[in-house]
Design a protein around this motif. Structure first.
Motif, PDB file in Angstrom:
ATOM      1  N   HIS A  33       0.829  -1.204   0.000  1.00  0.00           N
ATOM      2  CA  HIS A  33       0.000   0.000   0.000  1.00  0.00           C
ATOM      3  C   HIS A  33       0.866   1.259   0.000  1.00  0.00           C
ATOM      4  O   HIS A  33       0.534   2.243  -0.662  1.00  0.00           O
ATOM      5  N   ALA A  34       1.973   1.196   0.737  1.00  0.00           N
ATOM      6  CA  ALA A  34       2.912   2.330   0.743  1.00  0.00           C
ATOM      7  C   ALA A  34       3.489   2.532  -0.655  1.00  0.00           C
ATOM      8  O   ALA A  34       3.585   3.661  -1.150  1.00  0.00           O
ATOM      9  N   MET A  35       3.853   1.432  -1.313  1.00  0.00           N
ATOM     10  CA  MET A  35       4.406   1.524  -2.669  1.00  0.00           C
ATOM     11  C   MET A  35       3.370   2.052  -3.655  1.00  0.00           C
ATOM     12  O   MET A  35       3.700   2.819  -4.563  1.00  0.00           O
ATOM     13  N   ALA A  36       2.113   1.666  -3.478  1.00  0.00           N
ATOM     14  CA  ALA A  36       1.054   2.150  -4.371  1.00  0.00           C
ATOM     15  C   ALA A  36       0.901   3.662  -4.259  1.00  0.00           C
ATOM     16  O   ALA A  36       0.739   4.352  -5.273  1.00  0.00           O
ATOM     17  N   ILE A  37       0.978   4.191  -3.047  1.00  0.00           N
ATOM     18  CA  ILE A  37       0.892   5.647  -2.857  1.00  0.00           C
ATOM     19  C   ILE A  37       2.112   6.310  -3.478  1.00  0.00           C
ATOM     20  O   ILE A  37       2.006   7.354  -4.129  1.00  0.00           O
TER      21      ILE A  37
END
Length: 105
Positions: A33-37
């Motif tokens: 999720h951090a990478m998606a942001i």
């Protein structure tokens, strides 16, 4: 992708991710999720990875269960200090490279 040079900005990138999700102290997010942001905001993956390491050293985040990232009480305090998520912008500089600057939007 714009690169971030200072450790402070890299660590704040991580806090921005937690702020985006409205994460409270003790809550976790998945690294994906951090990478998606990061991808959505056109951040450099290496800067986010560096930011995770820096935020861990500062005690803002820690390993959570099942390979998650947990926001600590100190990390939550730091997130609350951010008035708005920081935005990073890049400006081409006449072929001589990229200048990074922060602005509040």
């Amino acid at each position: 992708m714009a690169r971030v040079s200072s450790d402070e900005d890299k660590a704040h990138m991580v806090l921005d991710v937690f702020k985006h999700f409205g994460t409270r102290s003790g809550e976790v997010i998945m690294p994906e999720h951090a990478m998606a942001i990061a991808m959505k905001r056109d951040w450099c993956r290496e800067d986010l990875v560096d930011g995770l390491q820096i935020a861990t050293l500062r005690g803002w985040i820690e390993d959570g269960p099942n390979q998650t990232i947990r926001l600590t009480e100190e990390g939550f305090f730091q997130v609350e200090r951010l008035q708005r998520p920081r935005k990073l912008a890049a400006l081409a500089c006449g072929g001589s490279g990229v200048i990074l600057f922060r602005y509040r939007g």
